[in-house]
Design a protein around this motif. Sequence first.
Motif, PDB file in Angstrom:
ATOM      1  N   ARG A 230      73.029  23.350  41.002  1.00 15.44           N
ATOM      2  CA  ARG A 230      72.675  21.979  40.677  1.00 15.44           C
ATOM      3  C   ARG A 230      72.696  21.844  39.149  1.00 15.44           C
ATOM      4  O   ARG A 230      71.840  22.410  38.467  1.00 15.44           O
ATOM      5  CB  ARG A 230      71.296  21.601  41.204  1.00 15.44           C
ATOM      6  N   PRO A 231      73.674  21.144  38.580  1.00 18.74           N
ATOM      7  CA  PRO A 231      73.696  20.958  37.123  1.00 18.74           C
ATOM      8  C   PRO A 231      72.462  20.175  36.665  1.00 18.74           C
ATOM      9  O   PRO A 231      72.114  19.158  37.272  1.00 18.74           O
ATOM     10  CB  PRO A 231      74.982  20.162  36.884  1.00 18.74           C
ATOM     11  N   ILE A 232      71.837  20.654  35.601  1.00 23.54           N
ATOM     12  CA  ILE A 232      70.597  20.043  35.122  1.00 23.54           C
ATOM     13  C   ILE A 232      70.809  19.268  33.824  1.00 23.54           C
ATOM     14  O   ILE A 232      70.443  18.101  33.716  1.00 23.54           O
ATOM     15  CB  ILE A 232      69.518  21.126  34.897  1.00 23.54           C
ATOM     16  N   ALA A 233      71.400  19.907  32.833  1.00 25.53           N
ATOM     17  CA  ALA A 233      71.526  19.289  31.512  1.00 25.53           C
ATOM     18  C   ALA A 233      72.585  20.024  30.711  1.00 25.53           C
ATOM     19  O   ALA A 233      72.993  21.136  31.056  1.00 25.53           O
ATOM     20  CB  ALA A 233      70.191  19.324  30.771  1.00 25.53           C
ATOM     21  N   VAL A 234      73.014  19.405  29.640  1.00 30.69           N
ATOM     22  CA  VAL A 234      73.879  20.059  28.661  1.00 30.69           C
ATOM     23  C   VAL A 234      72.994  20.659  27.573  1.00 30.69           C
ATOM     24  O   VAL A 234      72.117  19.984  27.024  1.00 30.69           O
ATOM     25  CB  VAL A 234      74.885  19.063  28.052  1.00 30.69           C
ATOM     26  N   VAL A 235      73.214  21.934  27.290  1.00 28.43           N
ATOM     27  CA  VAL A 235      72.472  22.638  26.244  1.00 28.43           C
ATOM     28  C   VAL A 235      73.342  22.698  24.992  1.00 28.43           C
ATOM     29  O   VAL A 235      74.468  23.202  25.036  1.00 28.43           O
ATOM     30  CB  VAL A 235      72.101  24.072  26.686  1.00 28.43           C
ATOM     31  N   VAL A 236      72.820  22.175  23.900  1.00 26.75           N
ATOM     32  CA  VAL A 236      73.544  22.216  22.629  1.00 26.75           C
ATOM     33  C   VAL A 236      73.149  23.504  21.908  1.00 26.75           C
ATOM     34  O   VAL A 236      71.961  23.736  21.647  1.00 26.75           O
ATOM     35  CB  VAL A 236      73.216  20.994  21.757  1.00 26.75           C
ATOM     36  N   PHE A 237      74.137  24.331  21.601  1.00 23.47           N
ATOM     37  CA  PHE A 237      73.890  25.567  20.855  1.00 23.47           C
ATOM     38  C   PHE A 237      74.257  25.370  19.388  1.00 23.47           C
ATOM     39  O   PHE A 237      74.976  24.431  19.028  1.00 23.47           O
ATOM     40  CB  PHE A 237      74.711  26.719  21.441  1.00 23.47           C
ATOM     41  N   ALA A 238      73.777  26.278  18.554  1.00 27.60           N
ATOM     42  CA  ALA A 238      74.074  26.207  17.124  1.00 27.60           C
ATOM     43  C   ALA A 238      74.202  27.608  16.549  1.00 27.60           C
ATOM     44  O   ALA A 238      73.528  28.546  17.005  1.00 27.60           O
ATOM     45  CB  ALA A 238      72.972  25.443  16.376  1.00 27.60           C
ATOM     46  N   VAL A 239      75.066  27.741  15.562  1.00 23.82           N
ATOM     47  CA  VAL A 239      75.074  28.935  14.718  1.00 23.82           C
ATOM     48  C   VAL A 239      74.031  28.695  13.632  1.00 23.82           C
ATOM     49  O   VAL A 239      74.058  27.657  12.961  1.00 23.82           O
ATOM     50  CB  VAL A 239      76.454  29.171  14.102  1.00 23.82           C
ATOM     51  N   VAL A 240      73.095  29.616  13.483  1.00 23.85           N
ATOM     52  CA  VAL A 240      72.008  29.441  12.523  1.00 23.85           C
ATOM     53  C   VAL A 240      72.057  30.547  11.474  1.00 23.85           C
ATOM     54  O   VAL A 240      72.405  31.688  11.781  1.00 23.85           O
ATOM     55  CB  VAL A 240      70.632  29.438  13.220  1.00 23.85           C
ATOM     56  N   VAL A 241      71.722  30.186  10.241  1.00 24.73           N
ATOM     57  CA  VAL A 241      71.674  31.164   9.152  1.00 24.73           C
ATOM     58  C   VAL A 241      70.347  31.044   8.437  1.00 24.73           C
ATOM     59  O   VAL A 241      69.715  29.985   8.432  1.00 24.73           O
ATOM     60  CB  VAL A 241      72.836  30.956   8.145  1.00 24.73           C
ATOM     61  N   ASN A 242      69.911  32.136   7.851  1.00 26.36           N
ATOM     62  CA  ASN A 242      68.734  32.102   6.993  1.00 26.36           C
ATOM     63  C   ASN A 242      69.067  31.301   5.735  1.00 26.36           C
ATOM     64  O   ASN A 242      70.165  31.410   5.186  1.00 26.36           O
ATOM     65  CB  ASN A 242      68.321  33.530   6.627  1.00 26.36           C
ATOM     66  N   ARG A 243      68.136  30.497   5.279  1.00 30.87           N
ATOM     67  CA  ARG A 243      68.413  29.606   4.149  1.00 30.87           C
ATOM     68  C   ARG A 243      68.741  30.344   2.855  1.00 30.87           C
ATOM     69  O   ARG A 243      69.289  29.752   1.927  1.00 30.87           O
ATOM     70  CB  ARG A 243      67.226  28.663   3.922  1.00 30.87           C
ATOM     71  N   THR A 244      68.390  31.612   2.797  1.00 32.17           N
ATOM     72  CA  THR A 244      68.707  32.369   1.585  1.00 32.17           C
ATOM     73  C   THR A 244      70.205  32.507   1.373  1.00 32.17           C
ATOM     74  O   THR A 244      70.650  32.847   0.276  1.00 32.17           O
ATOM     75  CB  THR A 244      68.089  33.771   1.644  1.00 32.17           C
ATOM     76  N   THR A 245      70.996  32.254   2.412  1.00 30.28           N
ATOM     77  CA  THR A 245      72.447  32.397   2.278  1.00 30.28           C
ATOM     78  C   THR A 245      73.051  31.328   1.374  1.00 30.28           C
ATOM     79  O   THR A 245      74.142  31.518   0.831  1.00 30.28           O
ATOM     80  CB  THR A 245      73.128  32.297   3.654  1.00 30.28           C
ATOM     81  N   ASP A 246      72.378  30.165   1.253  1.00 27.55           N
ATOM     82  CA  ASP A 246      72.925  29.017   0.517  1.00 27.55           C
ATOM     83  C   ASP A 246      74.217  28.502   1.141  1.00 27.55           C
ATOM     84  O   ASP A 246      75.085  27.951   0.460  1.00 27.55           O
ATOM     85  CB  ASP A 246      73.182  29.348  -0.966  1.00 27.55           C
ATOM     86  N   VAL A 247      74.343  28.666   2.442  1.00 28.91           N
ATOM     87  CA  VAL A 247      75.519  28.192   3.173  1.00 28.91           C
ATOM     88  C   VAL A 247      75.047  27.263   4.283  1.00 28.91           C
ATOM     89  O   VAL A 247      74.099  27.586   5.000  1.00 28.91           O
ATOM     90  CB  VAL A 247      76.319  29.361   3.772  1.00 28.91           C
ATOM     91  N   SER A 248      75.688  26.110   4.414  1.00 34.11           N
ATOM     92  CA  SER A 248      75.294  25.156   5.449  1.00 34.11           C
ATOM     93  C   SER A 248      76.473  24.705   6.304  1.00 34.11           C
ATOM     94  O   SER A 248      76.298  23.896   7.213  1.00 34.11           O
ATOM     95  CB  SER A 248      74.636  23.923   4.822  1.00 34.11           C
ATOM     96  N   ALA A 249      77.666  25.212   6.038  1.00 31.72           N
ATOM     97  CA  ALA A 249      78.844  24.832   6.817  1.00 31.72           C
ATOM     98  C   ALA A 249      79.830  25.994   6.846  1.00 31.72           C
ATOM     99  O   ALA A 249      80.020  26.683   5.839  1.00 31.72           O
ATOM    100  CB  ALA A 249      79.502  23.587   6.224  1.00 31.72           C
TER     101      ALA A 249
END
Length: 501
Positions: free
Chosen positions: A302-321
């Motif tokens: 039974r399909p329930i919902a769409v789960v949105v995933f993300a690639v996450v980085v620690n903010r110390t990387t200074d990278v957002s894209a």
Amino acid sequence: MGLAVDFSGLGDINLETVIAAIALISTATAWTVDRYFLRRKRLVYRVQVDAPIGVFPSSHMVDVEVRHLGDVVEEPSVVLLRVDNAGGMDIEPHHMHEKVSFAFPDRTIVGLEVTEAKPEALGEMLQRQLDSEKFVDTSRLVIPRMAINRGDSFKFLLVLSGRGDGVTHSGYLAGGSAGGGVYHEPRPRGPGRRTLIFGALSLVLVGALVALFLVDVLQPPDNCAAGQLRIVGSTAVEPTVKEVRSAYVAECTQADITIAATGSRSGTRLLADTGKKDAPAAEKLIALSDGPAEEAAELQSRPIAVVVFAVVVNRTTDVSALTTNQLRDIYAGRLTNWKQLGGRDLPIRMVSRVGPDSGSRRTFREKVLAGDQELGITSDDCRTKDDATAKQQRCEVGTTEELLSRVADIDGAIGYAELGGSRKYPTLTPVAIDGVVPATERVTDRTYRFWEVEHAYTAAPPKPDSLQDAFLDYLTSDQAKPMMARDGLVPCGDLPGDFCG
């Protein structure tokens, strides 16, 4: 003679009471809609200090001289400026269509420091970016385009030269269901506290009136069932399912529901094995899976919902894209330091989910890595390499929560997880992939690809009036939708049919 109204058997209520109730409820509703449903982006600033530097009241008694890098600062003053994300949404770099800036008329900036940032990593990143710009001998402070999550805040301490006073702002924020903006918030005073007290009292009255007038509206689930149920499988949606479970059992007190999330495939495998060996026991199981359980085609989905995933980085990387190709190079070991991607000089520390049982890992491999496998493990603690000669650094953890915690705590770390869970960690940045930020609206317009359908599985069709059947209905009910939306899940009922199949 007063007008009497019969309201669902509650007796006679005079017109004045009804009008007062409507007014209070309307005020509370407007505030609630503005705060939680319109989802505005709000960057609020407050000038906490704006004063000249000198000796008072008789400055002629003492000569005071302020120097910066050996030079005398003429007509020095100090400004302490606090900035908060006080809205209902995270602010991403691309939301600053026109960069947000602060001006100090008739004054120039001599020195600048970021203080009291929440989280601290945000302040460090902001200071590094500001240090790379030239703000001396200018009257304007421009905030770099960067991610500012809900609840984030920071302060600027500035030393200025000149006889002017006051602070102005410019720039605007785009996005959100009701737009957004930059707002000046004066320093709170006594009347403000009285306003807060009045507002609190009003909310108490609203609560009493809502309880009086809407008692028949807030009904418990109409499909309460008794018995025992165990939910296994996906750790990505575990926090959401726990919240839905708590709401259900609070009203359906004869239901005993436990959650034991160990991974999508391990959950469906347990359900399939139990169905073959002990059918009555399988009737007390539901397995949740990120994506279809292709290895157990005999299970009922039974399909329930769409789960949105993300690639996450620690903010110390200074990278957002990042681009898809850059992510593939990272996970293939071809990129090993964030400075290769325009970030800080930090080693890339990959934090992954353990083995094939993880639905998050499977989705990441299929949707981002184009089917490529991740590299071998080279670290047990995710901080240091066990083999100093290894080119890449990668560790594995058992649950989504553990992955997010490790990435949030370790400088230079990167991982992948469900988007709603990542928002609870202020030191994480969900990165844009190929220029598209992870968001539910980017899934529905088909520009963001890192998502999967969450399936609820049973070994056989649920029996009518069973707890298994009742809870599955509740998961897809209107009552559960707000809980799912808060965690970034999109109910299948709110999507076109081809999303959930």
